[in-house]
Write a protein that holds these residues in place. Structure first.
Motif, short mmCIF file in Angstrom:
data_model
loop_
_atom_site.label_atom_id
_atom_site.label_comp_id
_atom_site.label_asym_id
_atom_site.label_seq_id
_atom_site.Cartn_x
_atom_site.Cartn_y
_atom_site.Cartn_z
N PHE A 1620 37.80 29.48 40.66
CA PHE A 1620 39.37 28.96 40.77
C PHE A 1620 40.32 29.73 39.51
CE2 PHE A 1620 42.76 26.00 39.49
CZ PHE A 1620 43.47 26.20 40.65
N GLU A 1621 39.74 29.51 38.46
CA GLU A 1621 40.25 30.02 37.23
C GLU A 1621 40.46 31.50 37.56
OE1 GLU A 1621 37.97 28.61 34.58
OE2 GLU A 1621 38.69 26.51 34.22
N ARG A 1622 39.42 32.27 38.02
CA ARG A 1622 39.55 33.59 38.29
C ARG A 1622 40.61 34.05 39.02
NH1 ARG A 1622 34.00 35.80 39.87
NH2 ARG A 1622 35.19 37.63 40.05
N ALA A 1623 40.46 33.30 40.30
CA ALA A 1623 41.57 33.65 41.17
C ALA A 1623 43.07 33.45 40.76
CB ALA A 1623 41.31 32.62 42.63
N ILE A 1624 43.45 32.60 40.04
CA ILE A 1624 44.75 32.69 39.63
C ILE A 1624 45.02 33.32 38.34
CG2 ILE A 1624 44.84 29.89 39.85
CD1 ILE A 1624 44.21 29.43 37.21
N GLN A 1625 44.11 34.18 37.96
CA GLN A 1625 44.22 35.32 36.97
C GLN A 1625 44.73 36.57 37.82
OE1 GLN A 1625 40.97 35.67 34.35
NE2 GLN A 1625 41.20 33.68 33.26
#
Length: 1810
Positions: A1620-1625
């Motif tokens: 999730f953290e990678r996706a929002i980046q």
């Protein structure tokens, strides 16, 4: 159009045949009219009609200029001008002005200087000269409330706020200025004021120069003397000398009958208010009457002044008696009144001038009448009529909208005034006024805290606006605690200030405030009256006067007191003015108070800190041992100052009372901060000096809760053991403090078993100890105690409990540090624990031999290793080693480690329970020691004190010393997974405790003896044995078969002798027993029996065998009900206990409210054995309801423990079982919200259907619970497929909407399917349309189309023609209708077949001609589309007229549908072409491609390895043809994109051609997941993210969503968070957040979804979609209150233009998932503000049709068709109304709609004609 004409005929009403020569004469009301009718007769009659009409209109317009009223309105403030004459009623009279009420609720002010000239001159004389001889009569004696007076407008002043102040005058020179001496006639009534008092009468000023008016005393109404300036209404009796002399009369009867007559010469210029006239009704209008009077004058009577009883009887030409209300000289408008209280015999003084209901808020009011130019008449629920002015029906910034008012069913208003002229309440509909809490000055309470806005700064202080109706003044000396030199720098206009009310004057409407911080924030009691000033009380006040004799202190209202000079200070005060100043806030203590004389004597010097604390704690009910919760207010050196919530009473927690462990106390004090909440505190003491003291010591808390401590000195006994704490340490001993203010001394010799040289090193101040009372000095109330362990009872369990408690406290400290994240040091320290290994680098050595180390993991902390732990290890600076953590010191930020190889390199071995090991002490703290368990590699913690009083043995716990320990638990959860061990006891040097001799030795088992009853208790009987010892007889050993409900022990009387037999022994607590320190101090008492069967047994030592099995019936005796475990404790036998859970002891839900009252202590009950326990004493699980196991057909009580919206109720059943009650098993009559009546924890009665997968199926249907229940059920229970018949109308709940159709839950095991073409009459392209508009668990009515008993398939229809119910989808979606001639599915099927045939023929042609497949494929599709477009919709002749609005959407619906089905449309994200189930688990996945590949490859190998044979030419040719066919087939498959790849090679080949296709990548991931290859699926996802072009944001987002789904189902929470953290980046954050929230919600991760939504609302607070999505989620979870709070937050965050749409959508969600009534009110509020939003009306109608009753829907339609919108929109709603009635109404209701439409057309036609 035929039906259109029939339903809505064109045109208005039929034209009536009128006579063209008929002419309506015009009535002229004009004194100056010249009627020259003769001239018109002389003229020729050749004039045309047009000229005559033009002339006639001109004449009419000319006449309107002269006193001809054309419309009727109330008197508005804007219509008033200076000089307007009005009749008013005096409402209030003060010293300097009077408040006067005028018509239409207007209010004016009459200043004292506007009475008359003579009175004004007296006032001036008194002002100019103090020795004036003329006495001024106060204004209240001249005017009385209720008096009717004639006034003239003197001024109209406007203020900044836009308000206008109306000031009037009763000066006769102004009121009667239009009169002259010549115009005076006998019989006239005038107003005047007494000018002077004469001997025989009074000279009256009537305002006419040159005229003297005399009123004889005998002609006055009161026969009393009148005062100068007295207002009088008089009648002219005689006129002399051409009006120069006039004689007056005040006879009430003559005045009441006096009417203005024509012969008196009244003109429009001389007409006065208050005159009584005879009039004739000229015209009756909806808003009032137009009257003619005095021959030809015209006046109007507005609707407020019509007699309510006669309002419907007024007719043109009627004669009436009227009173003149006002006269406007400039426009010559005259207002009249027909109200009875203004007419004879009244009309002089009115009785009612005020109302107690002013300020009241009234709900449920209904509109009575609306007058567009005036206002509205509204009926309150009690029938009282209220008038609301036009301007008060709306907010100040809004425009007047009458249609909005008419469309509201109910109104809420506030009564703002009472008009005595109309005897009617005045109201307002402004929401800002209705909702305010403070409207009147009476609503403000003295001492109340209020907030306001600074208006203006004047010399006297600051004016503050509290509300729009209340203003206050902060005096100059109350602006701050000190005197401000430049207040204008602080107090600017618009500043918000917080004040406290000092005084309220409701009569003068004055509010005095203070902003002194000490007064505003004071927690001391307020002195609001002298009754509050009790002697000894302390309060805050302020000095108002400083004199030589003392200070005067004022509190609130007029409460004042004197502080004598002697009480100002403890020291002598010479000059009080030098020490005190006016306005100073002080604390004063009441010395004496006299309420009657209002005298108060105060003192400053008597105020002590104890007094203040006592006042603050007076409201708290203090009890020693009471459990409270507190909030930390301030940290001080020796503890915490806290506030007890919710009382907000101050208290104190000493640092040493935070724990029993001295080392933990300081750490807890360090981590606690202001604002933290601490629970489970115990009230310890209350003193005047320190107030309330609290403690959190667990041992002290346990002893207080057990109520075993003595409460005063008289209860102390030698040998008693008590828990206390060290108060003070002296050289000769230590003082021990106990609860209830008891203090004891432990002498130096009694402090321990060893010799003590220095008392200061043995114990710490505040340390918890257990003391034994050794000596009592009753004379001096002193006692001595002993702290010797040898004299106290101790146990290993107590030591372990203290160890676990101490470690729990340390863990709590670490958690608080971690949550706060205060510093890097604390964060690092909280991340490590005992036994962790670190990579360290050796640093410098210290003087004590220890070595400093450095570690990357603990970069901010100090890492130390002692000299002992470096033996045999190279500790040269710079060496890199591995260390083991031994201790973390959070207070010093230090970590102690060990480098010993036996600890760092040891492999942990498995420990055996009860194994004995030799342990080595590795680290020693004050209360804990860290040891290593031999060579097992385990570290653990042990207490250094076996007993809490132990003196630390420094030699026993030296680092490196050995101990013998026994393993009790391999891994103790309370120790964080460390082993729990017990140190083996060594031979103590001191004396050990000797077990107390048992008193049972002298009594033999089985011995029969005669005993005497000593004491009778409900559960046992205490008896005295012949030896003098005490014995006990259990309640079960008295009677053989006691009667159920009886009390066996009550049959024995004290002093009686009975024969008994000893059957055993009972262990009881001795007199030295203490629950915490000495739990094992017990005494054995003989247990006896009186049962005859036991007395006559031959074997004296027979012991009862405990042989019980489930189902056995036993007799038990109620003991107590445990509220925490909700169980009833019972006794079966002396050594057999029983437990009855709540569900097994009640048969009704009402019995659960007070279960402890069902059985009394010692009462006999019959029970059945449910299960056997393995604890000691032997314990049974019992049931009192006659049921002992769960089986089919059992009816029992259950508890709701979980509510799952899509499943039903999960119930907690008796005996540890659980069950599920499906939605269809909750009732015999299905409802829209079946789960709404149930709440968590609710008790219900249920029926067990059967068991399935270790869970029970439960039914709550009354038909199963009650045998005599009505069999004619609305929704009977469907138990099998045979219960469903074809053609049956059946109801069920929506399960889901999938690609296969809509699935409806019909029963617990049977569901039905509805194909989409059978679900709605509308053509739906996207199944999401059904999901969006049909909520989960929606109640649906369906018709059974077919039943397949073999497969248990039920096909249903939801079409309105089959069910008779409204369509599932609302009309507002404007979807196209289904074609009636040919179903879409058949057409699509045919088109698909044609496509297949064409493709085959194309393939053959391609082989022959070599043409491309693509060109051939385009041909048939295009031709098919052309054929489809030839089909036309129905012609207009067949239309009904009402369905016309569907045509625009129905243009070529078939073409659009076929395009959707035939064109290669890209599927939505995560919807694979072959339907991979994302919700499945790993165990359900089976590889499908791998099997086929293996089979094919094995066949190929067999063919290759088989023995080659020589083939003929024919065989070779056949093989060649076969190979060509396979090759062509393979080519066709490769060209056909619809064929699913079945291998990794096929996927890789396709990915080479379409690397940016997210659909292909997702199919590839699903392919691996089908084969349970999770890691390969992850790898494919990562490849996709790297391969897809950065420009394809949508495609990448699809892959990210798939990765989130993958981690949610097969990963961990940490892996999901990382993705999730990678996706929002890499993507837009908003859609990623939304997708993850949907994933959480669909996978029933409610808590995670809610947390994510909360963070979304904070981050994207300007996005409307976030609030809608979150609201949808909350309402689906039945969290209506949370959804409402979210809506309020959204309205604050979003712009105003989005509010309407947002509220409407929330209301729509509320309709679907929440409360329909609440949703309806939300729509009502929005539509009341925006009545012209027809789109909202349409949505509201759709929802009401679906969720409301027919009556409500019709009422809504009736409101809509009266909206003031365009005709086209009203026509649309009429069509919908008619269609609704055709579907759901009767012929009468259909005709009624047509009639309403006809009326609307006629009204519009009439408007157009006018």
């Amino acid at each position: 159009m035929a039906s259109m004409e029939e339903d809505f005929p064109r045109g208005g009403t039929e034209k009536k045949t009128t006579d063209s020569n008929k002419f309506k004469a015009h009535e002229v009301d004009n004194l100056f009219e010249t009627r020259e009718t003769v001239v018109t007769k002389k003229r020729k009659v050749v004039q045309q009609d047009g000229k005559q009409k033009t002339k006639q209109r001109k004449e009419e317009r000319g006449d309107l200029k002269l006193n001809t009223e054309t419309n009727v309105e109330i008197l508005h403030l804007r219509n008033l001008k200076i000089g307007t004459l009005m009749l008013g009623c005096v409402k209030e009279v003060s010293d300097f002005e009077a408040v006067v009420g005028f018509p239409s609720g207007l209010v004016g002010y009459l200043p004292i200087c506007n009475i008359c000239d003579s009175y004004t001159s007296i006032l001036k004389d008194n002002v100019d000269s103090e020795d004036s001889l003329k006495e001024v009569v106060p204004l209240p004696q001249l005017l009385t409330p209720g008096m009717l007076i004639r006034c003239i407008v003197s001024s109209l002043d406007s203020f900044k706020e836009g308000q206008t102040s109306l000031k009037v005058s009763i000066n006769p020179k102004g009121v009667n200025r239009v009169l002259s001496s010549a115009s005076l006639k006998p019989g006239m009534t005038l107003s005047g004021c007494v000018e002077s008092v004469e001997d025989h009468g009074f000279l009256v000023d009537i305002g006419i120069s040159g005229t003297k008016a005399f009123l004889p005393k005998q002609s006055t109404s009161s026969k009393k003397d009148l005062n100068v300036g007295q207002y009088v209404t008089v009648l002219i009796e005689e006129v002399k000398n051409d009006g120069r002399v006039v004689r007056l009369s005040q006879d009430p009867q003559a005045l009441g009958k006096a009417c203005a007559e024509t012969q008196q010469g009244w003109t429009l210029d001389t007409l006065l208010p208050g005159l009584l006239i005879q009039a004739r009704i000229k015209k009756v209008t909806p808003h009032g009457l137009i009257l003619t009077y005095l021959s030809s004058f015209t006046g109007m009577v507005d609707f407020l002044h019509l007699d309510e009883d006669k309002a419907s009887t007024y007719n043109t030409g009627d004669e009436v008696l009227a009173r003149v209300l006002y006269v406007e000289p400039s426009t010559r408008h005259v207002g009249l009144s027909l109200l009875w209280h203004l007419l004879p015999p009244g009309g002089a003084v009115l009785d009612d001038v005020s109302s107690e209901r002013v300020g009241e808020v009234v709900q449920g009011c209904k509109m009575s009448a609306l007058h567009h130019h005036s206002g509205a008449l509204i009926k309150m629920p009690d029938g009282t009529t209220v008038f609301v002015h036009k301007n008060l029906t709306k907010e100040a910034s809004e425009e007047f909208n009458p249609n909005s008012l008419l469309s509201q069913a109910e109104l809420t208003l506030r009564i703002i005034d009472y008009s005595p002229m109309e005897r009617m309440h005045m109201g307002t509909l402004r929401r800002s006024t209705v909702n305010t809490e403070l409207y009147r000055y009476q609503d403000v309470k003295v001492g109340q805290i209020v907030e306001g806005t600074v208006m203006d700064l004047q010399k006297q202080g600051v004016y503050v606006r509290i509300t729009n109706h209340i203003k206050g003044l902060i005096p100059k000396n109350h602006l701050a605690d000190v005197v401000l030199k430049n207040p204008e720098k602080i107090f600017t206009s618009g500043l918000r200030v917080k004040c406290r009310v000092l005084s309220v004057d409701t009569q003068q409407k004055k509010l005095c405030l203070t902003r002194k911080k000490a007064l505003v924030e004071s927690t001391l009691p307020l002195f609001l009256s002298y009754a509050d000033a009790k002697v000894g009380r302390v309060s805050h006040g302020f000095i108002v006067c400083v004199k030589d004799f003392g200070c005067i202190v004022r509190f609130y209202e007029d409460v004042k007191g004197l502080v004598p000079k002697a009480e100002l200070s403890t020291e002598s005060v010479g000059n009080p003015e030098a020490l005190f100043f006016i306005g100073q806030v002080v604390k004063a203590k009441v010395l004496d108070c006299d309420e009657e004389k209002k005298m108060l004597r105060l003192s400053f010097r008597a105020v002590t800190e104890g007094d203040v604390k006592e006042e603050k704690t007076a409201k708290f009910d203090f009890v020693v041992g009471k459990t409270v919760e507190v909030k930390v207010c301030r940290k001080v050196l020796d503890g915490l100052e806290v506030s007890i919530v919710p009382e907000e009473v101050p208290a104190f927690i000493p640092t040493v009372h935070l724990s029993d462990h001295v080392t933990n106390c300081l750490s807890l004090w360090m981590v606690l901060e202001e604002g933290d909440t601490i629970s489970n505190l115990i009230c310890l003491s209350k003193t005047r000096k320190r107030g309330i003291t609290l403690t959190k010591k667990p041992l002290l808390k346990a002893s207080l809760e057990d109520d075993s401590l003595p409460k005063n000195f008289s209860e102390l006994q030698v040998g008693m053991q008590m828990v206390g704490w060290v108060k003070n340490i002296m050289p000769y001993g230590v003082f021990i403090d106990f609860p209830y203010e008891l203090f004891g001394l432990a002498p130096k010799a009694a402090m321990g078993d060893q010799f003590i040289a220095d008392t200061s090193v043995v114990f710490d101040i505040g340390q918890t100890v257990v003391a034994k009372v050794t000596n009592l000095d009753e004379e001096k109330n002193r006692f001595l105690v002993s702290l010797r362990v040898s004299e106290l009872i101790s146990s290993e369990e107590e030591s372990q409990a203290r160890l676990i408690q101490g470690l729990k406290e340390k863990k709590a400290i670490f958690e608080m540090i971690t949550c706060r994240g205060e510093s890097d040091v604390l964060q690092q320290l909280s991340a490590v624990s005992l036994g962790n290994k670190l990579k360290v680098t050796v640093g410098d050595s210290r003087e004590d031999g220890s070595v400093a180390l450095t570690s990357d993991q603990l970069s901010e902390a100090t890492v130390l290793v002692s000299k002992y732990h470096t033996e045999g290890v190279n500790v040269s600076p710079g060496c890199k080693l591995t260390a083991v953590i031994l201790h973390v010191d959070i207070s010093k930020s230090e970590v102690h480690v060990s480098l010993l190889p036996e600890l760092t390199a040891a492999m942990r071995k498995k420990l055996e329970k009860d194994s004995k090991l030799t342990a080595t002490v590795q680290y020693t703290d004050k209360e804990f020691a860290v040891i290593s368990l031999g060579d097992t590699g385990h570290l653990t913690i042990i207490p250094t004190r076996t007993h809490i009083n132990d003196i630390l043995n420094s030699t026993k716990f030296l680092v490196g010393s050995c101990l013998n320990v026994t393993v009790k638990e391999n891994s103790c959860e309370d120790l964080g997974g460390l082993p729990l061990v017990e140190c083996q006891k060594q031979n103590a040097t001191g004396g050990t405790q000797k077990p107390e001799k048992s008193k049972f030795k002298s009594t033999g088992l089985g011995e029969v003896m005669t005993v005497t009853v000593k004491k009778v208790k409900p559960m046992d009987v205490v008896v005295t044995l012949p030896s003098g010892n005490t014995g006990s007889i259990h309640v079960s050993q008295i009677e053989e078969s006691p009667v159920v409900g009886s009390f066996p022990t009550s049959t024995l009387k004290v002093g009686s002798k009975v024969e008994a037999r000893v059957i055993g022994a009972q262990t009881v607590h001795g007199h030295k027993f203490l629950p915490i320190s000495h739990p094992s101090f017990k005494v054995c008492l003989p247990e006896l029996t009186l049962l005859p069967s036991k007395l006559n047994e031959a074997d004296k030592k027979t012991v009862d065998k405990l042989n019980y099995k489930p189902g056995d019936e036993v007799t038990c005796f109620a003991s107590k009900f445990d509220k925490e475990s909700q169980c009833l404790e019972v006794h079966v036998k002396p050594n057999v206990m029983g437990t009855v859970e709540l569900l097994a002891m009640i048969t009704k839900a009402s019995q659960a409210k007070h279960p402890q009252t069902l059985f009394k202590l010692g009462q006999t009950a019959s029970a059945k054995v449910v299960g056997l326990g393995n604890t000691k004493p032997f314990r049974l699980s019992l049931s009192l309801t006659g049921m002992y196991k769960m089986e089919q057909g059992v009816i029992t009580m259950a508890k709701v423990w979980k509510i799952v919206p899509h499943m039903g109720l999960f119930l907690q059943l008796p005996f540890g079982n659980s069950g599920l009650a499906s939605l269809t098993d909750l009732s015999d009559e299905f409802t829209d919200n079946p789960l709404e009546p149930y709440k968590l924890g609710q008790l219900v009665r249920c029926y067990v259907i059967g068991e399935e997968n270790e869970n029970f199926n439960i039914s709550l249907r009354p038909s199963r619970l009650y045998k005599d229940h009505n069999k004619n059920l609305t929704d009977p229970d469907i138990q099998s497929i045979s219960d469903i018949k074809e053609g049956q109308i059946i109801r069920g709940y929506l399960m889901s909407v999938t690609d296969l159709g809509i699935f409806v839950r019909l029963s617990r095991t049977i569901s039905g399917r509805v194909l989409f073409q059978n679900a709605s009459k509308y053509l739906v392209n996207d199944q999401k349309t059904f999901s969006e508009h049909i909520p989960t668990n929606a109640l649906l009515t369906a018709k059974v189309l077919s039943v397949n008993s073999k497969n248990e398939h039920v096909n249903l229809s939801l079409l309105p023609k089959d069910t008779g119910k409204p369509d599932l989808l609302p009309e507002s979606l404007e979807l196209p209708l289904h074609l009636k001639k040919e179903p879409i599915e058949e057409y699509v099927t045919k088109a698909t077949k044609r496509k297949r045939v064409n493709s085959e023929s194309q393939q053959q042609d391609d082989e022959k001609n070599g043409q491309t497949i693509k060109k051939k494929k385009e041909g048939p599709v295009k031709s098919t589309e052309k054929k489809k477009t030839k089909k036309k919709p129905k012609t207009e002749d067949n239309d009904s007229g009402v369905e016309v609005f569907f045509r625009e959407e129905e243009v070529n619906p078939l073409t659009d549908q076929v395009k959707v089905n035939l064109e290669a449309k890209e599927p939505e994200r995560l919807q694979m072409a072959f339907g991979f189930p994302w919700g499945s688990t790993l165990c359900s996945l089976t590889p499908f491609a791998a099997v086929d590949d293996t089979r094919n490859s094995s066949e190929d190998e067999q063919e290759v390895t088989s023995k080659p044979m020589k083939k003929s030419r024919k065989e070779l040719k056949q093989e060649q043809q076969k190979a060509e066919q396979q090759l062509s087939k393979l080519e066709a498959e490769l060209m056909d994109t619809s064929v699913r790849p079945d291998s990794t090679v096929a996927f890789e080949r396709l990915l080479l051609s379409s690397p940016d296709s997210s659909l292909l990548w997702l199919q590839y991931m699903a392919f691996h997941l089908q084969a349970t290859q999770i890691e390969q699926a992850r790898a494919v996802g990562e490849r996709a993210l790297k391969t897809i072009s950065f420009r394809e944001e949508r495609e990448k987002l699809n892959v990210w969503v798939a990765m989130l789904n993958l981690e949610n189902m097969y990963g961990t929470q940490e892996s999901l968070q990382k993705v999730f953290e990678r996706a929002i980046q890499f993507c837009e954050p908003l859609p990623v957040y939304q997708q993850l929230a949907d994933i959480y919600a669909k996978s029933d991760k409610i808590k995670e979804a809610e947390n994510l939504y909360k963070s979304m609302v904070k981050r994207f607070k300007q996005e409307k979609g976030i609030y809608l999505s979150y609201g949808n989620f909350l309402l689906r979870q039945r969290q209506s209150d949370a959804a409402n709070a979210l809506l309020q937050r959204a309205l604050q965050s979003l712009s105003n233009k989005e509010h309407v749409d947002l509220i409407a959508k929330f209301a729509r969600l509320e309709f679907q998932y929440g409360n329909a009534e609440k949703a309806r009110s939300m729509f009502e509020k929005v539509l009341s503000t925006y009545p012209k939003r027809t789109d909202l009306w349409s949505v509201f109608i759709d929802l009401m049709v679906k969720h409301g009753s027919q009556k409500e829907v019709r009422e809504l339609f009736d409101r809509v068709i009266h909206l003031s919108v365009s005709v086209k929109k009203i026509k649309f709603f009429f069509k919908r109304y008619l269609e609704y009635e055709k579907k759901n109404g009767t012929p009468e209701t259909i005709q009624a709609v047509k009639h309403k439409a006809l009326e609307y057309v006629e009204s519009k036609g009439a408007e157009a004609a006018s």
